[in-house]
Design an enzyme around this catalytic site. Sequence first.
Site, PDB file in Angstrom:
ATOM      1  N   HIS A  40       0.859  -1.190   0.000  1.00  0.00           N
ATOM      2  CA  HIS A  40       0.000   0.000   0.000  1.00  0.00           C
ATOM      3  C   HIS A  40       0.888   1.231   0.000  1.00  0.00           C
ATOM      4  O   HIS A  40       1.014   1.931   1.001  1.00  0.00           O
ATOM      5  CB  HIS A  40      -0.909  -0.003   1.232  1.00  0.00           C
ATOM      6  CG  HIS A  40      -1.876  -1.134   1.229  1.00  0.00           C
ATOM      7  ND1 HIS A  40      -2.784  -1.337   0.223  1.00  0.00           N
ATOM      8  CD2 HIS A  40      -2.057  -2.155   2.095  1.00  0.00           C
ATOM      9  CE1 HIS A  40      -3.490  -2.412   0.471  1.00  0.00           C
ATOM     10  NE2 HIS A  40      -3.069  -2.940   1.606  1.00  0.00           N
ATOM     11  N   GLU A 125      -5.679 -10.765   4.061  1.00  0.00           N
ATOM     12  CA  GLU A 125      -4.898 -11.740   4.839  1.00  0.00           C
ATOM     13  C   GLU A 125      -5.833 -12.734   5.523  1.00  0.00           C
ATOM     14  O   GLU A 125      -5.597 -13.938   5.517  1.00  0.00           O
ATOM     15  CB  GLU A 125      -4.054 -11.011   5.894  1.00  0.00           C
ATOM     16  CG  GLU A 125      -3.263 -11.982   6.770  1.00  0.00           C
ATOM     17  CD  GLU A 125      -2.661 -11.322   8.001  1.00  0.00           C
ATOM     18  OE1 GLU A 125      -2.112 -10.211   7.886  1.00  0.00           O
ATOM     19  OE2 GLU A 125      -2.757 -11.921   9.088  1.00  0.00           O
ATOM     20  N   SER A 223      -4.849  -1.066   6.323  1.00  0.00           N
ATOM     21  CA  SER A 223      -5.467  -1.181   7.643  1.00  0.00           C
ATOM     22  C   SER A 223      -4.431  -0.944   8.739  1.00  0.00           C
ATOM     23  O   SER A 223      -4.755  -0.419   9.804  1.00  0.00           O
ATOM     24  CB  SER A 223      -6.125  -2.550   7.812  1.00  0.00           C
ATOM     25  OG  SER A 223      -5.166  -3.555   7.731  1.00  0.00           O
ATOM     26  N   ASN A 224      -3.190  -1.303   8.470  1.00  0.00           N
ATOM     27  CA  ASN A 224      -2.123  -1.044   9.431  1.00  0.00           C
ATOM     28  C   ASN A 224      -1.991   0.449   9.699  1.00  0.00           C
ATOM     29  O   ASN A 224      -1.890   0.889  10.846  1.00  0.00           O
ATOM     30  CB  ASN A 224      -0.786  -1.544   8.872  1.00  0.00           C
ATOM     31  CG  ASN A 224      -0.481  -2.937   9.372  1.00  0.00           C
ATOM     32  OD1 ASN A 224      -1.020  -3.350  10.384  1.00  0.00           O
ATOM     33  ND2 ASN A 224       0.357  -3.631   8.648  1.00  0.00           N
TER      34      ASN A 224
END
Length: 639
Positions: A40, A125, A223-224
């Site tokens: 990303h 994931e 999302s991290n």
Amino acid sequence: MQTILAKTAGFCFGVDRAVSLVEQAVHEGRRVATLGPIIHNRHVINRFAESGVREIARLDEAGPGDTVVIRSHGVTRAVYEQLQQTGCEIVDATCPFVKKIHHIISACTGTGQRPIIIGTRSHPEVQAIAGWCTEPVVFETPQELENWLLEAPERANLPLRMVCQTTSTQNLWKSCCEIAKKVCTNCEIFDTICKATEMRQEEAGLLSQRCDAMVVVGDARSSNTGRLAMICRQYCETVSLVDHADELDMSLFSGAKTVGITANNKMSEELKVETAQEENFAELLEQSLKTLNNGDKVTGTVMAVGTTEIEVDLGTKHTAYIPVEDFTADPSVKVEDVVKVGDEIEAVVVHVNDGEGVVRLSKKRLEAGKAWEEVEAAVESKQVVEGVVTEENKGGIVVNVKGIRVFVPASQSGVPKGGDLAELVKKPVQLRITEVNRARRRVVGSIRSVAAEQRKAAQEKIWSEIEVGKQYHGTVKSLTSYGAFVDIGGVDGMVHVSELSWNRVKNPAEVVKVGDEIDVFVIALDPEKKKISLGYKTEETNPWTIFNKQFQVGDVAKVKIVKLMTFGAFAEIIPGVDGLIHISQIADRRIGKPEDVLSEGQEVDAKIIDIDQEHKRISLSIRALLTGAADEAAEEEAE
Ligand code: F3S
């Protein structure tokens, strides 16, 4: 304004590895496609696109000739198998942490355990993990898990196996674990949160408590990155999420004395600012986690054998791997042929990254260490070692002994002065180590001393067993005008030229050449003078014996006239055996001399009319055939 850069900022190990694998494939000139975005980070993606890397969403977009890179999120087992069928080359960049979850979760199959995954359902994931087991249940919150367990009481007693998305938060995971422990009677729990994420989140939380403003660098779609920003907002009012320095709105930081920076990717140079080198919680955490040290010898279980690395479970929270190039020093070994999932494997720790929980191992280094110990011991014990000659150089040759380069000077190679050392290359040899200097990585050996000893031992053995008549299989070593010297296994014997052939031979080279392997037998020996006389020609090859086996008196043979004399003609019946056709037996009439009827080289039929075994003489007759033919004709007429 003071800026503090989080120590854990940057690409995590898994993403860094995936990016490197794409770069490597591009560098090798392959036609690369990534299954989904590899990272990303639009800057990296754009750079790859400029290098010709395609991003594909469906498997039918790839085919033979393509190299498809699976991103760090991983894919389901079904997708992996379909990819294999497309005929494309697969580079599996699934993060080893994620791969580990695949192994844990796929172990449920056939055991009756129900797989539970804590994570975001829509996250690739999590979807990939779910594809490595049957009937998984995914929960996004502790409440969802609790509700599911309580809505059917029997579920509390089910055998369960619980894992979490690598990027889950500790709080969420802890709550889920507490519920599972409280409600379930048979739940196996695996903390699969990635250390890289965990530490980055913890540091972001602590940093945001100390700073007036926070900058979170990363792609908002990740999302991290989203979680990092969320954690920072819990403690700090001013949080700016940017993907690049030029997106920064500096007015947000007016009045801020301290600004913290954390990042979910590599930061641009503009954002790399001097950081206050204060003692950091990460260091403390690092200390508490560190259970492995560089140089430690470890034993683990092989979890996966990939094209680039072998994943090893060391029984710790670390993810350990051996890069293929660190597996062995033997270039002929194919990793997939010698190691399989479930094997126990020994290796040495090369690098520990406790921050990310990754341990790099090397089996090659462990073997090299053992090999050095063995080589050092071999100097003391004078033990003979084996190796393969890898190259010839100026002063001698190099032998690979258990991965160690051993130099053998030309004088110790066993090759005579002026001989061709290159002939030894790629050949296995036995040698003795004469000198080792591990610090300078210098090892010297001698093939000659081993060869001399072996020759001496072989000589002693031969002399203790040799007797007249004994047969040997030997190699012609040299030729002289009077015979051939034959090595019968460490000792040379001589075949006199007269013993080489039944035919008349002027030079031994007419019968044998150097290097020929021949069967010989002992005619005589003199242990005092160490002399052995050998025979090569045997009774089976004796032309007289062969003649006797084939012919008898009365037989007709096709013969070749070899010499004309006044009293008759000599004719060759078989090589080495001649017969005489007396002048009276050449024709059915009186002739003046043999050449009136015959000429040398002519082939005629002749009848064997006498064999003198004692003097090895054969009498032939052409006339007997002519007379016979005339008699037969006369008999026919009479009838
Ligand atoms: Fe990165 Fe792998 Fe962790 S991709 S965040 S190192 S699970």
